[in-house]
Design an enzyme around this catalytic site. Structure first.
Site, mmCIF file in Angstrom:
data_model
loop_
_atom_site.group_PDB
_atom_site.id
_atom_site.type_symbol
_atom_site.label_atom_id
_atom_site.label_comp_id
_atom_site.label_asym_id
_atom_site.label_seq_id
_atom_site.Cartn_x
_atom_site.Cartn_y
_atom_site.Cartn_z
ATOM 1 N N ILE A 1 0.830 -1.208 0.000
ATOM 2 C CA ILE A 1 0.000 0.000 0.000
ATOM 3 C C ILE A 1 0.864 1.257 0.000
ATOM 4 O O ILE A 1 0.607 2.208 -0.755
ATOM 5 C CB ILE A 1 -0.956 -0.027 1.228
ATOM 6 C CG1 ILE A 1 -1.993 -1.147 1.048
ATOM 7 C CG2 ILE A 1 -1.631 1.327 1.426
ATOM 8 C CD1 ILE A 1 -2.805 -1.469 2.298
ATOM 9 N N TYR B 1 -3.125 -7.636 16.746
ATOM 10 C CA TYR B 1 -3.121 -6.753 15.570
ATOM 11 C C TYR B 1 -4.306 -5.783 15.645
ATOM 12 O O TYR B 1 -4.154 -4.582 15.415
ATOM 13 C CB TYR B 1 -3.193 -7.610 14.303
ATOM 14 C CG TYR B 1 -3.215 -6.834 13.008
ATOM 15 C CD1 TYR B 1 -2.044 -6.315 12.472
ATOM 16 C CD2 TYR B 1 -4.411 -6.641 12.318
ATOM 17 C CE1 TYR B 1 -2.072 -5.614 11.269
ATOM 18 C CE2 TYR B 1 -4.438 -5.949 11.123
ATOM 19 C CZ TYR B 1 -3.267 -5.440 10.593
ATOM 20 O OH TYR B 1 -3.294 -4.738 9.408
HETATM 21 P P1 NAP Z 1 3.443 -4.988 3.185
HETATM 22 O O1 NAP Z 1 3.235 -5.164 1.730
HETATM 23 O O2 NAP Z 1 3.872 -6.140 4.018
HETATM 24 O O3 NAP Z 1 4.434 -3.751 3.397
HETATM 25 C C1 NAP Z 1 4.782 -3.353 4.689
HETATM 26 C C2 NAP Z 1 5.701 -2.160 4.605
HETATM 27 O O4 NAP Z 1 6.007 -1.732 5.934
HETATM 28 C C3 NAP Z 1 7.017 -2.472 3.929
HETATM 29 O O5 NAP Z 1 7.456 -1.322 3.237
HETATM 30 C C4 NAP Z 1 7.937 -2.773 5.112
HETATM 31 O O6 NAP Z 1 9.305 -2.596 4.758
HETATM 32 C C5 NAP Z 1 7.429 -1.710 6.103
HETATM 33 N N1 NAP Z 1 7.735 -1.999 7.504
HETATM 34 C C6 NAP Z 1 7.380 -3.075 8.238
HETATM 35 N N2 NAP Z 1 7.861 -2.963 9.484
HETATM 36 C C7 NAP Z 1 8.544 -1.787 9.536
HETATM 37 C C8 NAP Z 1 9.278 -1.118 10.556
HETATM 38 N N3 NAP Z 1 9.430 -1.628 11.795
HETATM 39 N N4 NAP Z 1 9.847 0.080 10.260
HETATM 40 C C9 NAP Z 1 9.698 0.609 9.026
HETATM 41 N N5 NAP Z 1 9.024 0.030 8.021
HETATM 42 C C10 NAP Z 1 8.464 -1.170 8.281
HETATM 43 O O7 NAP Z 1 2.096 -4.486 3.911
HETATM 44 P P2 NAP Z 1 0.802 -3.755 3.333
HETATM 45 O O8 NAP Z 1 -0.232 -4.783 3.130
HETATM 46 O O9 NAP Z 1 1.157 -2.813 2.251
HETATM 47 O O10 NAP Z 1 0.362 -2.938 4.636
HETATM 48 C C11 NAP Z 1 0.533 -1.528 4.756
HETATM 49 C C12 NAP Z 1 -0.292 -1.075 5.950
HETATM 50 O O11 NAP Z 1 -1.671 -1.350 5.702
HETATM 51 C C13 NAP Z 1 0.050 -1.817 7.248
HETATM 52 O O12 NAP Z 1 -0.053 -0.936 8.338
HETATM 53 C C14 NAP Z 1 -1.029 -2.861 7.347
HETATM 54 O O13 NAP Z 1 -1.259 -3.251 8.674
HETATM 55 C C15 NAP Z 1 -2.195 -2.115 6.750
HETATM 56 N N6 NAP Z 1 -3.265 -2.952 6.227
HETATM 57 C C16 NAP Z 1 -3.025 -3.838 5.219
HETATM 58 C C17 NAP Z 1 -4.084 -4.605 4.729
HETATM 59 C C18 NAP Z 1 -3.924 -5.596 3.616
HETATM 60 O O14 NAP Z 1 -4.885 -6.329 3.310
HETATM 61 N N7 NAP Z 1 -2.781 -5.674 2.948
HETATM 62 C C19 NAP Z 1 -5.361 -4.467 5.292
HETATM 63 C C20 NAP Z 1 -5.559 -3.549 6.300
HETATM 64 C C21 NAP Z 1 -4.513 -2.796 6.761
HETATM 65 P P3 NAP Z 1 10.481 -3.358 5.567
HETATM 66 O O15 NAP Z 1 9.993 -4.752 5.832
HETATM 67 O O16 NAP Z 1 11.678 -3.263 4.680
HETATM 68 O O17 NAP Z 1 10.667 -2.570 6.818
#
Ligand code: NAP
Length: 237
Positions: free
Chosen positions: A14, A148
């Site tokens: 995202i 979570y």
């Molecule tokens: P993703 O594809 O797993 O990407 C996660 C991102 O966060 C990566 O850039 C990762 O990079 C970074 N990250 C993780 N831990 C970190 C830390 N300690 N410090 C700095 N960066 C960190 O996840 P996503 O699905 O895009 O999710 C983005 C947000 O949307 C999250 O907050 C997630 O909870 C929320 N969300 C996602 C969904 C879904 O269905 N995908 C639904 C609801 C909410 P590095 O690992 O290199 O640090």
């Protein structure tokens, strides 16, 4: 004034879609994640004038350093998106305390630290806009995701309180709460089964969420709002 946006978690999923949409709209973007190679790859896709930085949002020193570096390379940050997040799904009785803490540290403490640093800069600039990425799970709950859910529900409370605290400084704070979105975080889910419950009949794409994030970043009279972007899932769960 230049529009400079820090996108934490901008290397994948995202956050990456948000960074792309912002760059397309003329913002100068900082892509931040722990993995610098991935952050640089994502920033490289945006064209010139954008930067990548390594930062663990759960570490205050990292966050302070990142804001110093962003100030030097891009100018003062006046827009902030918190998209860094992790999940460690487990029934509570089996959950390990280190997994509980890592979720709380990344998903809740992290945005607190980045908002704290950003607000100092935004006050100097007499305004700014923040969007924190929550989750429909933080509003509705889900079995196997209690920690979570707590981290994301806490993020809503934090964001609404902060919105009140900084409104007089012309700083807005909003939340986007996605449902299921195609990213690394959801790649192991049983999509065929889960999407039967989604009124719009599909998982979201990162760009679907990015449009909502940019809408809130740029809406001058909206603060303390939680915008659900879930294909209608909240109507049925
Ligand atoms: P993703 O594809 O797993 O990407 C996660 C991102 O966060 C990566 O850039 C990762 O990079 C970074 N990250 C993780 N831990 C970190 C830390 N300690 N410090 C700095 N960066 C960190 O996840 P996503 O699905 O895009 O999710 C983005 C947000 O949307 C999250 O907050 C997630 O909870 C929320 N969300 C996602 C969904 C879904 O269905 N995908 C639904 C609801 C909410 P590095 O690992 O290199 O640090």
């Amino acid at each position: 004034m230049d529009k400079v946006c820090a996108v934490f978690g901008g290397s994948r999923g995202i956050g990456r879609a948000v960074a792309q949409l912002l760059a397309h709209k003329g913002y100068r973007v900082a892509v931040l994640a722990r993995n610098l190679d991935m952050a640089q790859a994502a920033a490289g896709e945006l064209g010139g004038g954008h930067f990548a930085f390594s930062c663990d949002v759960a570490k205050e020193r990292d966050v302070q350093n990142a804001f110093e570096e962003m100030g030097k390379n891009l100018g003062p940050v006046n827009f902030l998106v918190n998209a860094a997040g992790i999940n460690r799904d487990s029934l509570l009785v089996r959950a390990k305390s280190e997994d509980m803490l890592s979720q709380l540290h990344t998903n809740l403490l992290g945005p607190m630290l980045t908002c704290k640093a950003a607000i100092k800069t935004m006050i100097q600039q007499q305004g700014g806009s923040i969007v924190n990425i929550g989750s429909i799970i933080g509003l509705k709950g889900n079995s196997g995701q209690s920690v979570y859910s707590a981290s994301k529900g806490g993020l809503v409370g934090f964001s609404r309180a902060l919105a009140k605290e900084v409104a007089r400084k012309k700083i807005r704070v909003n939340v986007v709460a996605p449902g299921f979105v195609h990213t690394d975080m959801t790649k192991d889910l049983k999509e065929e089964h889960l999407k039967k419950n989604i009124p719009l009949g599909r998982f979201g794409e990162p760009i679907d969420v990015a449009h909502a994030v940019v809408f809130l970043l740029e809406s001058p009279y909206v603060t303390g709002h939680v915008l659900v972007v879930d294909g209608g899932l909240q109507l049925v769960i």
